[in-house]
Design a protein around this motif. Structure first.
Motif, short mmCIF file in Angstrom:
data_model
loop_
_atom_site.label_atom_id
_atom_site.label_comp_id
_atom_site.label_asym_id
_atom_site.label_seq_id
_atom_site.Cartn_x
_atom_site.Cartn_y
_atom_site.Cartn_z
N ASP A 105 -5.58 -17.97 -48.96
CA ASP A 105 -4.83 -17.43 -47.69
C ASP A 105 -3.61 -16.97 -48.07
OD1 ASP A 105 -4.43 -17.04 -45.17
OD2 ASP A 105 -3.62 -19.22 -44.71
N VAL A 106 -3.49 -15.50 -47.85
CA VAL A 106 -2.44 -14.59 -48.01
C VAL A 106 -1.80 -14.04 -46.70
CG1 VAL A 106 -1.51 -12.89 -49.49
CG2 VAL A 106 -3.43 -14.10 -50.29
N ARG A 107 -0.63 -14.46 -46.45
CA ARG A 107 0.01 -13.80 -45.46
C ARG A 107 1.23 -13.00 -46.01
NH1 ARG A 107 0.61 -19.39 -41.59
NH2 ARG A 107 -1.94 -19.61 -41.29
N ILE A 108 1.69 -11.83 -45.29
CA ILE A 108 2.77 -11.02 -45.60
C ILE A 108 3.73 -11.19 -44.60
CG2 ILE A 108 3.54 -8.67 -46.12
CD1 ILE A 108 0.70 -7.63 -46.57
N VAL A 109 4.84 -11.98 -44.91
CA VAL A 109 5.85 -12.39 -43.90
C VAL A 109 6.96 -11.21 -43.96
CG1 VAL A 109 7.36 -14.21 -43.68
CG2 VAL A 109 5.29 -14.74 -44.96
N ALA A 110 7.07 -11.09 -42.49
CA ALA A 110 7.98 -10.24 -42.04
C ALA A 110 9.52 -10.53 -42.05
CB ALA A 110 7.74 -9.55 -40.46
N SER A 111 10.33 -9.88 -42.24
CA SER A 111 11.69 -10.47 -42.45
C SER A 111 12.34 -10.36 -41.13
CB SER A 111 12.52 -9.40 -43.49
OG SER A 111 12.57 -8.03 -43.01
N ARG A 112 13.38 -10.97 -40.80
CA ARG A 112 13.86 -10.99 -39.31
C ARG A 112 15.27 -10.74 -39.25
NH1 ARG A 112 12.00 -13.60 -35.27
NH2 ARG A 112 13.36 -12.12 -34.32
N ASP A 113 15.71 -9.95 -38.39
CA ASP A 113 17.15 -9.56 -38.30
C ASP A 113 17.37 -9.58 -36.69
OD1 ASP A 113 19.59 -8.95 -38.59
OD2 ASP A 113 19.61 -6.94 -39.06
N GLY A 114 17.89 -10.76 -36.25
CA GLY A 114 18.08 -10.90 -34.72
C GLY A 114 16.80 -10.79 -33.98
N GLU A 115 16.57 -9.91 -33.34
CA GLU A 115 15.37 -9.76 -32.46
C GLU A 115 14.35 -8.69 -33.16
OE1 GLU A 115 16.18 -8.96 -28.27
OE2 GLU A 115 17.40 -10.81 -27.96
N ARG A 116 14.70 -8.32 -34.30
CA ARG A 116 13.73 -7.34 -34.81
C ARG A 116 13.04 -7.92 -36.15
NH1 ARG A 116 16.98 -2.26 -36.93
NH2 ARG A 116 15.01 -1.54 -37.13
N ALA A 117 11.91 -7.41 -36.45
CA ALA A 117 10.91 -7.71 -37.41
C ALA A 117 10.82 -6.59 -38.28
CB ALA A 117 9.59 -8.44 -37.04
N SER A 118 10.66 -6.83 -39.59
CA SER A 118 10.41 -5.44 -40.51
C SER A 118 9.61 -5.86 -41.72
CB SER A 118 11.83 -5.13 -41.02
OG SER A 118 12.41 -5.98 -41.54
N LEU A 119 8.86 -4.95 -42.22
CA LEU A 119 8.09 -5.08 -43.48
C LEU A 119 8.58 -3.78 -44.03
CD1 LEU A 119 4.77 -6.00 -42.12
CD2 LEU A 119 5.99 -7.49 -43.40
N PRO A 120 8.29 -3.91 -45.58
CA PRO A 120 8.75 -2.76 -46.39
C PRO A 120 7.34 -1.78 -46.37
CG PRO A 120 8.27 -4.57 -47.85
CD PRO A 120 8.36 -4.98 -46.26
N VAL A 121 6.60 -2.19 -45.70
CA VAL A 121 5.12 -1.32 -45.50
C VAL A 121 4.85 -1.14 -44.16
CG1 VAL A 121 4.30 -1.85 -48.10
CG2 VAL A 121 3.53 -3.06 -46.08
N ASP A 122 3.89 -0.04 -43.79
CA ASP A 122 3.34 0.06 -42.63
C ASP A 122 2.28 -1.19 -42.42
OD1 ASP A 122 4.91 2.04 -42.11
OD2 ASP A 122 3.45 3.79 -42.57
N VAL A 123 1.70 -1.33 -41.21
CA VAL A 123 0.96 -2.38 -41.03
C VAL A 123 -0.55 -1.89 -41.48
CG1 VAL A 123 -0.25 -3.92 -39.44
CG2 VAL A 123 2.18 -3.29 -39.17
N ASP A 124 -1.08 -0.71 -40.94
CA ASP A 124 -2.41 -0.07 -41.12
C ASP A 124 -2.28 1.39 -40.61
OD1 ASP A 124 -4.81 0.57 -41.69
OD2 ASP A 124 -5.72 -1.29 -40.59
N THR A 125 -1.92 2.13 -41.71
CA THR A 125 -2.22 3.63 -41.36
C THR A 125 -3.37 4.28 -40.90
OG1 THR A 125 -2.40 4.13 -43.74
CG2 THR A 125 -0.12 3.95 -42.53
N ASP A 126 -4.46 3.72 -41.14
CA ASP A 126 -5.82 4.05 -40.74
C ASP A 126 -6.43 3.54 -39.54
OD1 ASP A 126 -5.84 5.69 -43.01
OD2 ASP A 126 -7.23 4.35 -44.05
N GLY A 127 -6.24 2.46 -39.18
CA GLY A 127 -6.95 2.06 -37.99
C GLY A 127 -6.14 1.18 -36.82
N PRO A 128 -6.69 0.48 -36.03
CA PRO A 128 -6.10 -0.44 -35.07
C PRO A 128 -5.58 -1.69 -35.67
CG PRO A 128 -8.44 -0.56 -34.79
CD PRO A 128 -8.45 0.63 -35.81
#
Length: 447
Positions: A144-167
């Motif tokens: 079971d693999v999860r990519i964990v977003a970093s948090r800064d205050g009320e923001r969340a970020s990832l070093p990659v986009d979520v999905d550039t192709d689909g919903p």
């Protein structure tokens, strides 16, 4: 990987592009880049210089452009385009390879992802374009693999986009939304109108993961119904409506609401009861409540952390007795109750009748009663106030002196029953029976 900016005109010499056209393209290169696994050799060896002009396609993290160049190697091409790579980036063909006309040169930057694999936190470097591609590679190993977003205050970020192709599916607050056209995780959340609390957690997982599979399927089915309804409203033909199909998300952004608060609970403390003994209270009585007992109260405060309402951590902050219990006191008697005094018979009638009743109580009836009746008729005529002026004898039995009868009762002077009681006792002690006393009286004139 970085790009070196170009600040001067590009001359028409080798290693410089003559023309380019830039587009955004999705090319998946499912490789996991790590320092010890897929290091890129950026220090190229000797490469033969190419005199011919070449037209190549350069794809840098999905930004695709056609470049006309005189570069002899891939490394030279990247340098001329201001693209700097390091050991965690992926370059194909390799940086030291010769640059051929019509070649496709692909560069994928290495990105460090924070992961949770089977519940354990770890990190990994990948060269994927987005989270969907990264999960394709990472889940291939199982687990079971999860990519964990970093948090800064009320923001969340990832070093990659979520999905550039689909919903993208967004699972949050007991509901699931399907979002189109938003790559960045912050943009995805904004599109779903999700506001994050400071402690909330955000991760990206495969939409087929058991954690979210049911929720995503329900959301897609709802999207399908809405699409068919809209197609029908727009006047589409039956076969067109049937062909309407909502795109299924490949990944899901999961928002977990984290709340930490202090929870106070109170519990009762049973009071004790002590029993004291008292010689002033009869033993056959129930214990008496001298002091009423009262239960106390304990107040416990826990620091409780919940994720989506489920408790994941509970730490005791304090445990205090806020109200002390009051000990109850009972008094148990030890005094023995005395035997009840026998009831004094009540007699009525004349003095003679009272005498007959009292004699019968002693078993003196018949001839014994006849003797007694004759004796006291002679002595006093059964007169309770009869007094002998010469001897001082008094009462029915002619007690000498009369005060002797006080042993039978303080009312000896006036109560016939008291006098008779004393007289019967005297006869029993001295003569045994009334006939014994009567015989003595007939013999000597007194008894």
């Amino acid at each position: 990987m970085t790009r070196t900016p170009q600040t001067s005109p590009v001359p028409a010499v080798p290693d410089a592009p003559e023309a380019s056209a830039t587009t955004r393209s999705r090319r998946r290169w499912p490789f996991l880049a790590a320092a010890t696994v897929a290091a890129v050799a950026v220090a190229g060896g000797a490469v033969a210089y190419a005199d011919a002009r070449k037209t190549v396609t350069l794809d840098v993290d999905g930004d695709v452009k056609t470049v006309t160049s005189y570069s002899g190697s891939v490394d030279d091409l990247l340098t001329s385009q201001g693209v700097v790579v390091d050991d965690r980036d992926l370059v194909t063909p390799t940086a030291g390879a010769s640059l051929e006309d019509g070649a496709d040169v692909v560069v994928r930057s290495g990105k460090e992802l924070s992961l949770q694999v089977d519940g354990k936190d770890t990190d990994a470097w990948v060269t994927a374009l987005d989270a969907a591609e990264a999960l394709d590679t990472l889940t291939a190993r199982g687990g079971d693999v999860r990519i964990v977003a970093s948090r800064d205050g009320e923001r969340a970020s990832l070093p990659v986009d979520v999905d550039t192709d689909g919903p993208v599916a967004v699972v949050h607050d007991g509901t699931t939304d399907v979002i189109d056209g938003a790559d960045d995780v912050e943009a995805v959340l904004a599109e779903a109108d999700v506001e994050l609390g400071a402690k909330d957690r955000v991760h990206v997982t495969d939409a087929a993961n058991g954690e979210v599979k049911k929720h995503v399927a329900a959301a897609v089915a709802d999207e399908q119904k809405q699409a068919e309804k809209q197609a029908t409203k727009d006047g589409a033909q039956t076969e067109q409506v049937a062909a309407t199909e909502a795109a299924a998300p490949q990944v899901a952004v999961v928002v977990q609401r984290v709340e930490t608060k202090k929870v106070t609970t109170t519990t009762s403390i049973d009071h004790e009861t002590k029993t004291k003994k008292s010689s002033d209270r009869y033993a056959d009585l129930d214990p008496k409540v001298a002091k009423k007992g009262k239960d106390g109260e304990r107040t416990i405060v826990h620091q409780v952390t919940t994720i989506d309402g489920k408790v994941v951590k509970k730490t005791k902050v304090s445990d205090d007795v806020t109200t002390k219990p009051v000990t109850g006191v009972l008094v148990k008697g030890t005094k023995e109750r005395p035997e009840p005094e026998p009831e004094t018979p009540t007699y009525s009638g004349s003095t003679r009748s009272i005498g007959q009743q009292m004699a019968a109580a002693r078993g003196w009836s018949g001839s014994e009663w006849t003797c007694l009746e004759s004796l006291w008729t002679k002595e006093s005529g059964w007169d309770a106030s009869a007094a002998n002026p010469s001897s001082g004898a008094y009462g029915i039995p002619q007690s000498l002196p009369g005060s002797k009868m006080a042993t039978a009762g303080s009312d000896w002077q006036t109560n016939p029953a008291t006098q008779i009681e004393w007289g019967l006792g005297y006869i029993a002690d001295v003569y045994g029976t009334p006939c014994g006393a009567w015989g003595h009286s007939q013999s000597v004139g007194w008894y």
